[in-house]
Design a protein around this motif. Structure first.
Motif, short mmCIF file in Angstrom:
data_model
loop_
_atom_site.label_atom_id
_atom_site.label_comp_id
_atom_site.label_asym_id
_atom_site.label_seq_id
_atom_site.Cartn_x
_atom_site.Cartn_y
_atom_site.Cartn_z
N LEU A 69 103.83 7.85 22.63
CA LEU A 69 105.92 8.43 22.59
C LEU A 69 106.58 8.41 23.43
O LEU A 69 106.27 7.86 24.97
CB LEU A 69 105.53 10.33 22.26
CG LEU A 69 103.87 10.26 21.55
CD1 LEU A 69 103.96 11.65 21.94
CD2 LEU A 69 104.79 10.06 19.65
N ASP A 70 108.07 8.53 23.63
CA ASP A 70 108.98 7.51 24.64
C ASP A 70 109.18 6.82 24.15
O ASP A 70 109.43 5.85 25.29
CB ASP A 70 108.84 8.82 25.48
CG ASP A 70 108.58 10.56 25.74
OD1 ASP A 70 109.44 10.80 24.90
OD2 ASP A 70 107.92 11.17 26.36
N GLY A 71 109.59 5.95 23.35
CA GLY A 71 108.72 4.29 23.22
C GLY A 71 109.90 3.43 24.51
O GLY A 71 109.82 3.28 24.97
N GLU A 72 111.19 4.54 24.15
CA GLU A 72 112.62 2.91 25.21
C GLU A 72 112.21 3.27 26.29
O GLU A 72 112.34 2.16 26.90
CB GLU A 72 113.78 3.46 24.86
CG GLU A 72 114.91 2.70 25.12
CD GLU A 72 116.33 3.33 24.00
OE1 GLU A 72 117.20 2.16 24.95
OE2 GLU A 72 116.49 4.34 23.86
N LEU A 73 112.21 4.09 26.91
CA LEU A 73 111.96 4.39 28.07
C LEU A 73 110.59 4.03 28.87
O LEU A 73 109.83 3.49 29.72
CB LEU A 73 111.71 6.34 28.61
CG LEU A 73 111.76 6.29 30.33
CD1 LEU A 73 112.66 6.15 30.88
CD2 LEU A 73 111.04 8.31 30.61
N VAL A 74 109.22 4.16 28.00
CA VAL A 74 107.68 3.55 28.92
C VAL A 74 107.36 2.74 27.61
O VAL A 74 106.61 1.66 28.81
CB VAL A 74 107.26 4.38 28.52
CG1 VAL A 74 107.49 6.38 28.65
CG2 VAL A 74 106.36 4.88 26.85
N PHE A 75 108.72 1.40 27.05
CA PHE A 75 107.63 0.49 26.15
C PHE A 75 107.43 -0.49 27.59
O PHE A 75 106.41 -1.37 27.83
CB PHE A 75 108.84 0.14 25.04
CG PHE A 75 108.24 -1.46 24.87
CD1 PHE A 75 107.23 -1.09 24.29
CD2 PHE A 75 109.06 -2.83 24.99
CE1 PHE A 75 106.85 -2.67 23.35
CE2 PHE A 75 108.34 -4.05 24.28
CZ PHE A 75 107.43 -3.46 24.07
N PRO A 76 108.78 -0.94 28.83
CA PRO A 76 108.78 -1.90 29.51
C PRO A 76 107.11 -1.73 30.10
O PRO A 76 106.85 -2.08 30.94
CB PRO A 76 109.92 -2.24 30.45
CG PRO A 76 110.36 -1.55 29.10
CD PRO A 76 110.21 -0.13 28.40
N ILE A 77 107.26 -0.47 30.92
CA ILE A 77 105.90 0.13 31.56
C ILE A 77 104.83 -0.44 31.15
O ILE A 77 103.67 -0.93 31.97
CB ILE A 77 105.47 1.24 31.80
CG1 ILE A 77 107.08 1.91 32.78
CG2 ILE A 77 104.17 1.96 32.52
CD1 ILE A 77 107.11 2.95 32.92
N ILE A 78 104.44 -0.16 29.36
CA ILE A 78 103.13 -0.43 29.10
C ILE A 78 102.69 -1.53 28.74
O ILE A 78 101.77 -2.26 28.90
CB ILE A 78 103.22 0.68 27.64
CG1 ILE A 78 101.15 1.49 28.25
CG2 ILE A 78 103.84 0.01 26.68
CD1 ILE A 78 100.96 2.15 26.48
N ASN A 79 104.17 -2.37 28.40
CA ASN A 79 103.71 -3.84 27.67
C ASN A 79 103.12 -4.89 28.49
O ASN A 79 103.07 -5.56 28.62
CB ASN A 79 105.34 -4.02 26.84
CG ASN A 79 105.26 -5.72 26.82
OD1 ASN A 79 104.99 -5.95 25.68
ND2 ASN A 79 106.20 -6.39 26.85
N GLY A 80 104.57 -4.28 30.34
CA GLY A 80 104.15 -5.29 31.38
C GLY A 80 103.11 -4.93 31.84
O GLY A 80 102.05 -5.81 31.95
#
Length: 297
Positions: A75-86
């Protein structure tokens, strides 16, 4: 005379060049705007709004083979995607995670997020937020979790399943109100999700209504008819006390129930605030829910 004029001209030209180059070196550059573009934008007919999907794939993902993968919905994809993807890329580099697809889901703004993730209607909280933010009355509408869950099951997940090589092993990961929604999905689970990352859940919401439902359920039901399920619940010790005490209560009663089909771990992170908790626990959540078993030689 001409030679002197020539020398003066050279001196002036040199000074101008030095001045211009000094100015250029002294200029400060404006930061470039960097924005992660979504892989898809889909429209929910149930909710009447768009959702952006940001997708991370395992290293060897290929449309040409028959391998299918579990999916973690974040959830909260746009904000957290760079963190979880990295974080996923770092763990993958050491082969510490199962191969999985990560799908981060993002609504357009905070107001829609507030509606989607809150699990019951709290008119007093809605009014307070409108007053605090000086926005028109009726803009904040809580209690949309049930509809958002239906949208996930009938619109978002089927879209992902149709377009990518997924299987029925689904996880859900949310923070704050997203954690509240994830805890709601666990309590109301029908086996649709079997891995839950519940980060700093706002279980204080609406006079702890969901928390009380969960505690009653955990205390009264000796068995739980759901598939084998992994759960990681976390909170920071520097968060507002309402986050800490309710998380501990939720986790403790679930732990005491000792369900055979529940693999539960929970943790209070030392030195972490509500804001810092998400980054602090992404690696731990991924490792607990999707970590490979270490085989000692």
């Amino acid at each position: 005379m001409n030679e002197n004029l020539k020398n003066i001209s050279i001196i002036i030209t040199t000074m101008l060049l030095l001045f211009v180059s000094t100015m250029a070196l002294g200029q400060k550059l404006e930061p470039k705007e960097r924005r992660t573009e979504p892989d898809h934008i889909i429209t929910s007919k149930i909710l009447g709004r768009d959702y952006r999907l940001y997708i991370s794939f395992p290293k060897n993902y290929s449309a040409k083979d028959t391998v299918s993968y579990p999916v973690l919905y974040v959830l909260d994809g746009e904000l957290v995607f760079p963190i979880i993807n990295g974080t996923r890329a770092i763990l993958d580099s050491q082969k510490e995670l199962e191969d999985l697809i990560i799908v981060s889901i993002s609504a357009a703004d905070f107001i829609l997020r507030y509606n989607d993730y809150t699990t019951s209607v709290s008119a007093s909280t809605d009014e307070k937020k409108e007053k605090d933010l000086n926005v028109p009355k009726g803009l904040f509408k809580s209690g949309g979790a049930d509809k958002f869950l239906v949208s996930m099951k009938t619109e978002i997940v089927p879209f992902v399943d149709k377009n990518y090589k997924t299987n029925s092993d689904r996880g859900l990961f949310g923070h704050s109100f997203g954690g509240l929604f994830t805890a709601y999905c666990l309590v109301n689970s029908d086996g649709y999700f079997t891995r839950f990352g519940i980060s700093s859940p706002a279980l204080w919401w609406d006079n702890e209504k969901l928390l009380n439902q969960a505690v009653t359920q955990f205390k009264e039901n000796k068995t739980w008819d759901i598939p084998q399920t992994k759960i990681f619940i976390s909170v920071g010790d520097k968060e507002h006390s309402g986050f800490v005490t309710t998380m501990v209560k939720y986790s403790s009663y679930l732990e005491q129930s000792d369900y055979d089909n529940i693999d539960l771990k929970w943790q209070i992170f030392e030195g972490e605030s509500h804001s810092s908790m998400y980054s602090a626990n992404v690696s731990k959540t991924l490792s607990i829910l999707y970590g490979k078993k270490v085989v000692n030689d």
